[in-house]
Structures are given as C-alpha cells and as structure tokens.
Design a protein around this motif. Sequence first.
Motif, short mmCIF file in Angstrom:
data_model
loop_
_atom_site.label_atom_id
_atom_site.label_comp_id
_atom_site.label_asym_id
_atom_site.label_seq_id
_atom_site.Cartn_x
_atom_site.Cartn_y
_atom_site.Cartn_z
N LEU A 161 33.66 20.49 3.39
CA LEU A 161 33.04 21.53 4.22
C LEU A 161 33.17 21.29 5.72
CD1 LEU A 161 29.81 22.29 2.16
CD2 LEU A 161 31.87 23.68 2.36
N ILE A 162 33.92 20.29 6.13
CA ILE A 162 34.13 20.09 7.56
C ILE A 162 35.07 21.17 8.07
CG2 ILE A 162 35.05 18.53 9.32
CD1 ILE A 162 34.19 16.20 7.51
N GLN A 163 34.65 21.82 9.15
CA GLN A 163 35.38 22.98 9.65
C GLN A 163 36.35 22.60 10.75
OE1 GLN A 163 31.78 24.64 10.94
NE2 GLN A 163 31.42 25.85 9.11
N ASP A 164 37.52 23.24 10.73
CA ASP A 164 38.43 23.19 11.85
C ASP A 164 38.10 24.40 12.71
OD1 ASP A 164 40.44 23.17 13.67
OD2 ASP A 164 42.08 22.99 12.23
N LYS A 260 36.87 14.48 16.73
CA LYS A 260 37.18 13.71 15.52
C LYS A 260 37.18 14.59 14.29
CE LYS A 260 35.84 9.58 12.93
NZ LYS A 260 34.97 8.37 12.90
N LEU A 261 36.22 15.49 14.20
CA LEU A 261 36.12 16.37 13.04
C LEU A 261 37.26 17.38 12.99
CD1 LEU A 261 32.27 17.03 13.12
CD2 LEU A 261 33.50 15.45 11.62
N ALA A 262 37.79 17.77 14.15
CA ALA A 262 38.87 18.75 14.20
C ALA A 262 40.12 18.25 13.49
CB ALA A 262 39.19 19.11 15.64
N ALA A 263 40.26 16.93 13.36
CA ALA A 263 41.42 16.35 12.65
C ALA A 263 41.26 16.44 11.15
CB ALA A 263 41.60 14.90 13.09
#
Length: 333
Positions: A161-164, A260-263
């Motif tokens: 569920l981590i969003q780009d 960091k999450l965008a990766a």
Amino acid sequence: MSELNRRDFLLSAAALSLPALSSAAVTTKLTLMDTRQVEAGVLDVGYHESGPEDGHPIILLHGFPYDIHSYAEVAPLLAAQGYRVIVPHLRGHGSTRFLDAATPRAGQQAALGQDVIDLMDALHIPEAVLAGYDWGGRAACVAAVLKPSRCVGLLSVNSYLIQDIGQAGLPAPARVEAGFWYQFYFLTERGRAGLSANRRDIAKLMWHANSPTWQFDDATFSRSAQAFDNPDYVEVVLHSYRHRLGHADGYPEYAELERKLAAQPAIAAPAITMDGLADGVIQATDGSATAARFSGPRRHIQVPGVGHNPPQEAPRVFADALAELARNGKWRT
C-alpha cells in the motif's frame, strides 16, 4: 445538513445502489474498547491495550473512516493467546491529539508510518507484528520499510500500500475510480464543507459502499462514529487525499521519508496479504501484481464474502493470520 447537501447524498446513494442511510434508534449494546494515552512524537495517542505486558507485541491499525473498534473481536482473540495487543487511534481520530497547535495536520503516508514508529518508541516496544487495512495497512507498510528491523511480520489488507505520489494522476479502471469517489470530492472546497458538516453521513455511506455484504447495525456504526468528532479529523483527511492525488504539498519534516517511499522499496518482513472478495473499493486480486514488492516470504489470502474491513467482518480469519505471523516470527526480544 443543508437541503442541497442532503439531496446530493441521497442522489449519490441511489446512483451507487447503496442502502438508504438508516435513522433507526440504536438499541444494541456493544463493548467499548477502553483506552489510555501516551505522548509519542508529535501526538498524544489514544490507544487500547490488552494481553500480558511481556507478550510479543502486535499493533493493529485501523482505516478511514473507521476506528479502533474494527478490532473489537480480534484484540481479545490475540490477547487470549498471550500476545500484547496495541490498537491506536490514528491521527485525527478518537482521543489522539496533536501536542502542539502549530503542528501541521498532515495526513500523508510518511506521517502515518512515522506515527507507528513513534508509538513503538513511546511504549518501549523494540519490535512487533504490524497489521492494518486502508490507512492502517499503509501505515504498517510504511513503518515496515522505514524500520525493517522492528517489524517481525506484516499483515496488510489489499497487499502493498505504499504510494508513488508521482503516479497518482494516472488513469485507473472505471470501477476503481467509482470506488474512490470520496477522494475526488475531498479535493474540492465543497468537499471540505461537506465533510465538516456531514462527517457521519459520509462515513456511513462509505461503510455501505466499501463492504456491500456486511450487515452492520446502527449501534456498531455509532460506536465507531464517535471517533470522527476529533477536532483534527477534517484537516487530516483532506490533506491525506489531496497529497495523494498531487493537489497538496507534503510537509518539509516528512520530505526525506517521502523520497525514500517514492522508490517503492520492498518489504523484507514475512508478510501475509489479504483481499476481501466483496471489497467495494479495491478489487480483489491473486496478489501476483505486487509480488516484487515483498522480498521476504509472503502468502496471499482471499476471503469470500468480506469487504474492505476484514478485521471487523472476519475477525477469526484476521486473528489466525496474525497468530501465524507472530508464532513463526524471528523475535530478538
């Protein structure tokens, strides 16, 4: 509710073929989950705790628009097996409050994940099994990649569920866009006014749409709806969806975490992912599309007849999956 807003909601309900909003009197008596408070990061967090203090910790994270009572049946099932169960109100919900009036009412994913880590620090929990759905599933996934050594296992509804954020504007299937109607509504100032005035009506409409096979009663909804009276509810919700869809900037204090999450980093912890086959928001899959986002062992479950809120709709299935992760986890403490 103004006559205009009332008509809008009734028309929306009819278009979505949802049950009419009930005004029946509440007669069912339900157990309320007791809470305590702890200062954690930028928040004074309201949380429920059950089970022995020396048990392996399991942290259960609710979604929007829900509250800790999504776990009203899951928590005692796990506590009875000797686990220390922590169920916090997310920022903007229940008795959780910001410590400083000047702190931005951020709803972005990095803030939600950091809140989990801050809570673990405040409660002196070095590692835990993390679980959640909707906002809570996202918070659990974020915490698992930001601090992998502290996540013994992960249960995430609707998979990774981590969003780009940079891809938020890409076209989606019509069914998905219909299920996410509220996200686009909250981009507008009309949405702000509507959520401010009608937070319970909007939530109830979403409960029906999110879980079309779940026959909850007024008492069950009212028990959770108290959490929406939080003074920061509207601003946190609006920022969450406006940031997600690229209509609001993230706050500087979370910029490095968001980079960091965008990766789209992989989750290393052993994981169980889960889809309800009757989910009215996110269509159930076999989990293969997100396989590369899990570098550790991962098992995917599909639950028949269950919608967007599996812990409340299928508590035994949810609790059993968590007990499996906790039982097989490589605990250091």
